[in-house]
Write an enzyme that holds these catalytic residues in place. Structure first.
Site, PDB file in Angstrom:
ATOM      1  N   SER A 238      27.612  36.745  47.109  1.00 10.39           N
ATOM      2  CA  SER A 238      27.373  38.333  47.231  1.00 10.39           C
ATOM      3  C   SER A 238      26.441  39.042  46.054  1.00 10.39           C
ATOM      4  O   SER A 238      26.418  38.170  45.030  1.00 10.39           O
ATOM      5  CB  SER A 238      28.546  38.810  47.636  1.00 10.39           C
ATOM      6  N   LYS A 239      26.278  40.108  46.396  1.00 12.63           N
ATOM      7  CA  LYS A 239      25.530  40.808  45.383  1.00 12.63           C
ATOM      8  C   LYS A 239      25.936  40.794  43.973  1.00 12.63           C
ATOM      9  O   LYS A 239      25.336  41.034  42.996  1.00 12.63           O
ATOM     10  CB  LYS A 239      25.378  42.407  45.706  1.00 12.63           C
ATOM     11  N   ARG A 240      27.251  40.889  43.865  1.00  8.65           N
ATOM     12  CA  ARG A 240      27.966  40.751  42.619  1.00  8.65           C
ATOM     13  C   ARG A 240      27.467  39.600  41.613  1.00  8.65           C
ATOM     14  O   ARG A 240      27.707  39.459  40.703  1.00  8.65           O
ATOM     15  CB  ARG A 240      29.382  41.183  42.617  1.00  8.65           C
TER      16      ARG A 240
END
Ligand code: GLU
Length: 469
Positions: A238-240
């Site tokens: 994911s984006k993190r």
């Protein structure tokens, strides 16, 4: 054997995600490997969340990757009449029925289901009421209440679901629009898709879809559910974890062939081989070698692979790709032998096109800005004599070829008693501003006599001026 027909059906609710691109790639490679067909379908039935910008972003990403399609793009939003027809067929054949249970009744069933078995469940109230269409009525699929449904998954093996766990799910909403499982199955039947490779987040939908295929009397396609791509902490990517949009990797200077090579390795293998050209991938891709465990996205590995692809690419193929990155630095470069020869000096020392553009900067600059440390260390009074000696020799040279340049350096070595490094380093800083660069003769040859001489003169001025201070 039947022609293999695969598909990629993204929902246009955002950019193309790394995981989605891998799914597209696997289906595309399998179609290409088998000389089959690859269908693109945009699943935009969720009108609220689907946007044209996302559709465009998906096309843009696929185009960058070089994933082309033989059929489509189809848009589900334009096919509502087809879904209605198929729903009617199920109603007519006794496989589906109208349901008029109110939201309150459904909520009560949900609570009872949760209390009894820990999950919501439609209790079949309207199953045998033979209702006709009416305002607010949904259509439910009459799911079998005994036996089991098996996914014969080419990646995971057989996955067995008890039919008692599948309730009479809705296939058409009260506004007449299709639910996801119905639309997907109708599309895959009508588009003759016979091989479905997708993320294993879809496993729970598959038994419902298999029941629909059977109710339609259609052949069940081959399914392969691929483990999700994970981040380095083994949570779903994911984006993190960093960029998840495919085009972000384009903008970071990755080559599409390197990115594809990396994507495929996140879930498929061919012995220990890491580097694949696209032709090799098409030749070697198989469903059997899709891995059972999740791939972990590793930026370092992607970088290393990108460096290998940059090194392997013919320089003339890189020119067009490098130009936009040079432009980002304010450099207007053109395709042609000059840029190609620059690339030849940098392709073994650049992990990305961004890095290559930065390293190419000095070739295009009129005024070289010296790195402070490099200037302090190398542009010292002791360098003036060899620089002047070189300038004198360069002035008499007509051709700037490597052997002639070598002779000139050798002559200066003999005259000054300095080692090659002591002469080459100030020349390097004078020409590039830095202490590290491609081979000194290569860059002199590329930059050319006039500019080389100007840069050497400027370096001499710089040293002499500093000395006067
Ligand atoms: N539209 C679905 C998604 O983007 C894919 C459906 C499918 O592969 O069957 O997740």
């Amino acid at each position: 054997m039947k022609q293999i027909i695969t598909r990629f059906p993204p929902s246009p609710t955002g950019y193309l995600h790394v995981g989605g691109a891998r799914t597209a790639l696997f289906n595309w490679l399998y179609a290409r490997h088998t000389k089959g067909r690859f269908v693109l379908r945009i699943e935009d039935t969720d009108i609220e969340r689907s946007t044209q910008a996302s559709v465009d972003a998906i096309f843009e990403a696929l185009q960058w990757l070089g994933i082309d399609w033989d059929e489509g793009p189809y848009f589900q939003s334009k096919r509502f009449d087809v879904y209605k027809k198929y729903v009617q067929r199920l109603i007519d054949s006794g496989h589906a029925y109208y349901c008029t249970c109110t939201p309150e009744e459904i909520e009560a069933m949900r609570k009872r289901g949760m209390a009894a078995a820990g999950k919501p469940r439609y209790d079949g109230t309207c199953r045998n009421r033979k209702l006709g269409p009416s305002d607010g009525a949904v259509v439910r699929f009459k799911a079998p209440q005994t036996g089991n449904t098996v996914i014969q998954d080419v990646v995971k093996g057989n996955i067995v679901f008890q039919n008692t766990d599948i309730d009479d799910f809705i296939i058409q909403r009260s506004d007449g629009t299709p639910m996801y499982n119905l639309a997907v199955v109708v599309d895959d039947i009508t588009m003759q898709v016979n091989t479905i490779i997708r993320g294993d987040d879809h496993v729970s939908n598959t038994p419902k879809q298999i029941l629909l295929y059977k109710a339609f009397g259609a052949d069940v396609p081959v399914f392969g559910h691929v483990p999700m791509v994970l981040g380095n902490d083994r949570a779903r990517l994911s984006k993190r974890h960093g960029a998840t949009s495919v085009t972000a990797y384009r903008d970071m200077g990755f080559l599409p062939e390197a990115f594809l090579n990396y994507l495929v390795r996140l879930g498929w293998s061919h012995g220990d081989q890491e580097f694949f050209t696209l032709d090799e991938l098409i030749e070697k891709f198989s469903l059997e070698n899709i891995g059972h465990s999740a791939g972990v996205f590793d930026m370092e590995k992607l970088m290393a692979l990108n460096a290998d692809h940059i090194k392997a690419a013919p320089p003339e193929k890189l020119t067009g790709k490098l130009i936009p990155f040079l432009k980002n630095l304010g450099i207007e470069a053109e395709k042609g032998p000059y840029l190609e020869s620059i690339i030849k000096t940098l392709n073994a020392r650049s992990k990305t096109l961004v890095e290559m553009a930065e390293k190419a900067r000095f070739y295009f600059q009129d005024v070289i800005e010296y790195d402070e440390k490099a200037a302090r260390k190398v542009l010292k009074p002791i360098a003036v004599e060899p620089l002047k000696e070189l300038l004198a020799r360069f002035a008499d040279m007509d051709a700037f070829t490597e052997p002639l340049l070598e002779d000139a350096f050798r002559a200066v070595m003999a005259k000054t008693g300095l080692k090659l490094g002591k002469i080459a380093q100030p020349v390097r800083v004078a020409l590039t501003g830095r202490t590290a660069s491609p081979g000194i003769f290569e860059i002199i040859e590329i930059i050319g006599k006039k500019k080389v001489m100007t840069r050497l003169e400027k370096a001499i001025d710089f040293i002499e001026e500093k000395n006067r201070e």
